[in-house]
Design an enzyme around this catalytic site. Sequence first.
Site, PDB file in Angstrom:
ATOM      1  N   ARG A  37       0.764  -1.296  -0.038  1.00  0.00           N
ATOM      2  CA  ARG A  37      -0.058  -0.014   0.021  1.00  0.00           C
ATOM      3  C   ARG A  37       0.766   1.190   0.016  1.00  0.00           C
ATOM      4  O   ARG A  37       1.864   1.267   0.875  1.00  0.00           O
ATOM      5  CB  ARG A  37      -0.597   0.132   1.396  1.00  0.00           C
ATOM      6  CG  ARG A  37      -2.014  -0.624   1.150  1.00  0.00           C
ATOM      7  CD  ARG A  37      -3.003  -0.198   2.340  1.00  0.00           C
ATOM      8  NE  ARG A  37      -2.542   0.028   3.672  1.00  0.00           N
ATOM      9  CZ  ARG A  37      -3.264   0.551   4.733  1.00  0.00           C
ATOM     10  NH1 ARG A  37      -4.679   0.350   4.469  1.00  0.00           N
ATOM     11  NH2 ARG A  37      -2.826   1.021   5.753  1.00  0.00           N
ATOM     12  N   THR A  91      -1.401   7.430  -0.523  1.00  0.00           N
ATOM     13  CA  THR A  91      -2.688   7.285  -1.249  1.00  0.00           C
ATOM     14  C   THR A  91      -3.224   6.236  -0.668  1.00  0.00           C
ATOM     15  O   THR A  91      -4.548   6.207  -0.932  1.00  0.00           O
ATOM     16  CB  THR A  91      -2.472   7.102  -2.746  1.00  0.00           C
ATOM     17  OG1 THR A  91      -1.797   5.804  -3.044  1.00  0.00           O
ATOM     18  CG2 THR A  91      -1.623   8.243  -3.518  1.00  0.00           C
ATOM     19  N   ASP A 150       0.693  -3.632  12.163  1.00  0.00           N
ATOM     20  CA  ASP A 150       1.106  -3.811  10.929  1.00  0.00           C
ATOM     21  C   ASP A 150       1.376  -5.325  10.923  1.00  0.00           C
ATOM     22  O   ASP A 150       2.409  -5.964  11.480  1.00  0.00           O
ATOM     23  CB  ASP A 150       2.355  -3.238  10.369  1.00  0.00           C
ATOM     24  CG  ASP A 150       2.546  -3.210   9.210  1.00  0.00           C
ATOM     25  OD1 ASP A 150       2.833  -4.553   8.647  1.00  0.00           O
ATOM     26  OD2 ASP A 150       2.997  -2.488   8.310  1.00  0.00           O
ATOM     27  N   ASP A 174       4.884  -6.478   9.332  1.00  0.00           N
ATOM     28  CA  ASP A 174       5.910  -6.346  10.289  1.00  0.00           C
ATOM     29  C   ASP A 174       5.936  -7.203  11.557  1.00  0.00           C
ATOM     30  O   ASP A 174       7.074  -7.707  12.175  1.00  0.00           O
ATOM     31  CB  ASP A 174       5.930  -4.861  10.933  1.00  0.00           C
ATOM     32  CG  ASP A 174       6.253  -3.833   9.913  1.00  0.00           C
ATOM     33  OD1 ASP A 174       7.140  -4.447   8.933  1.00  0.00           O
ATOM     34  OD2 ASP A 174       5.907  -2.666  10.075  1.00  0.00           O
TER      35      ASP A 174
HETATM   36  C1  PRP Z   1      -1.268  -4.806   4.555  1.00  0.00           C
HETATM   37  C2  PRP Z   1      -1.947  -6.032   4.608  1.00  0.00           C
HETATM   38  C3  PRP Z   1      -2.697  -5.792   3.440  1.00  0.00           C
HETATM   39  C4  PRP Z   1      -2.976  -4.529   3.129  1.00  0.00           C
HETATM   40  C5  PRP Z   1      -4.382  -4.076   3.739  1.00  0.00           C
HETATM   41  O1  PRP Z   1      -0.100  -4.887   3.579  1.00  0.00           O
HETATM   42  O2  PRP Z   1      -1.118  -7.141   4.664  1.00  0.00           O
HETATM   43  O3  PRP Z   1      -2.003  -6.375   2.091  1.00  0.00           O
HETATM   44  O4  PRP Z   1      -1.875  -3.931   4.101  1.00  0.00           O
HETATM   45  O5  PRP Z   1      -4.603  -2.727   3.400  1.00  0.00           O
HETATM   46  P1  PRP Z   1      -5.730  -2.313   2.397  1.00  0.00           P
HETATM   47  O6  PRP Z   1      -6.997  -3.330   2.583  1.00  0.00           O
HETATM   48  O7  PRP Z   1      -5.930  -0.823   2.691  1.00  0.00           O
HETATM   49  O8  PRP Z   1      -5.288  -2.432   1.123  1.00  0.00           O
HETATM   50  P2  PRP Z   1       1.161  -3.893   3.580  1.00  0.00           P
HETATM   51  O9  PRP Z   1       0.990  -2.876   2.456  1.00  0.00           O
HETATM   52  O10 PRP Z   1       1.536  -3.189   4.772  1.00  0.00           O
HETATM   53  O11 PRP Z   1       2.407  -4.763   2.805  1.00  0.00           O
HETATM   54  P3  PRP Z   1       2.874  -5.843   3.586  1.00  0.00           P
HETATM   55  O12 PRP Z   1       2.390  -6.925   4.039  1.00  0.00           O
HETATM   56  O13 PRP Z   1       4.248  -5.907   2.667  1.00  0.00           O
HETATM   57  O14 PRP Z   1       3.550  -5.171   4.892  1.00  0.00           O
HETATM   58  N1  URA Z   2      -2.316  -3.451   6.953  1.00  0.00           N
HETATM   59  C1  URA Z   2      -1.795  -3.940   8.296  1.00  0.00           C
HETATM   60  O1  URA Z   2      -0.884  -4.708   8.382  1.00  0.00           O
HETATM   61  N2  URA Z   2      -2.601  -3.446   9.353  1.00  0.00           N
HETATM   62  C2  URA Z   2      -3.770  -2.667   9.312  1.00  0.00           C
HETATM   63  O2  URA Z   2      -4.174  -2.239  10.307  1.00  0.00           O
HETATM   64  C3  URA Z   2      -3.978  -2.203   8.002  1.00  0.00           C
HETATM   65  C4  URA Z   2      -3.474  -2.543   6.962  1.00  0.00           C
END
Ligand code: PRP
Ligand code: URA
Length: 209
Positions: A104, A108, A200, A203
């Site tokens: 994400r 944005t 997160d 993480d």
């Molecule tokens: C997180 C999560 C989803 C997304 C959800 O990923 O694992 O994929 O955000 O958010 P959304 O419903 O608003 O799209 P992130 O972008 O943090 O990437 P990562 O898994 O690589 O940490």
């Molecule tokens: N992605 C995450 O990992 N946590 C949240 O709360 C939202 C998006």
Amino acid sequence: MEHVHLLDHPLLQHKLSILRDENTSVKDFREIVSEVATLMCYEATRDLPLKEVEVQTPVAKAVTHQISGKKLAIVPILRAGLGMVDGILTLIPGAKVGHIGLFRDPETLEPVKYYCKMPTDIAQRDVIVLDPMLATGGSASAAITFLKEYGVTHIKLMNILAAPEGVARVRADHPDVEIYIAAMDEKLNDHGYIVPGLGDAGDRIFGTK
Ligand code: PRP
Ligand code: URA
């Protein structure tokens, strides 16, 4: 809500409570995400079609049932979806695994695609998309759109935690998709994080913060 399955088994609620706790270690968090995925998989596959088969037991012939129909694939959304893969394969060891990398954009909140590798026969398979978090729904919706472009016709979405906004987005964009969640939280905050949520997920699974 139609097509949204809230899986609130006591074991899931208990494990989710540990995931939410900020003091839970990376090791425990990762293990519990996997266990939660296994428990959710049990429920999300409840409608798999069966066929009658006859087997010879040590005592007599028995008419029994085995899974039939299309083969399955699971598609984790990188990174955090990776944490759910082993838990699903525990129950469905023959499933193939496609990967889609989305992150994400922190400004944005729009998903950005950076990786994709699907099984060659993905269009012939039923697919379960995996991501622990359904926040705005942008990532899940983009992943599902992408799978449809590949010709996949039967898609389920499995998220551990969802915000109402994310569920509404996926329902609007993909009304044909069944959504399986273990909890529906209150809202998103200004940064697009689920409240109260668990932070997160990526993480916490990989220990990157
Ligand atoms: C997180 C999560 C989803 C997304 C959800 O990923 O694992 O994929 O955000 O958010 P959304 O419903 O608003 O799209 P992130 O972008 O943090 O990437 P990562 O898994 O690589 O940490
Ligand atoms: N992605 C995450 O990992 N946590 C949240 O709360 C939202 C998006």
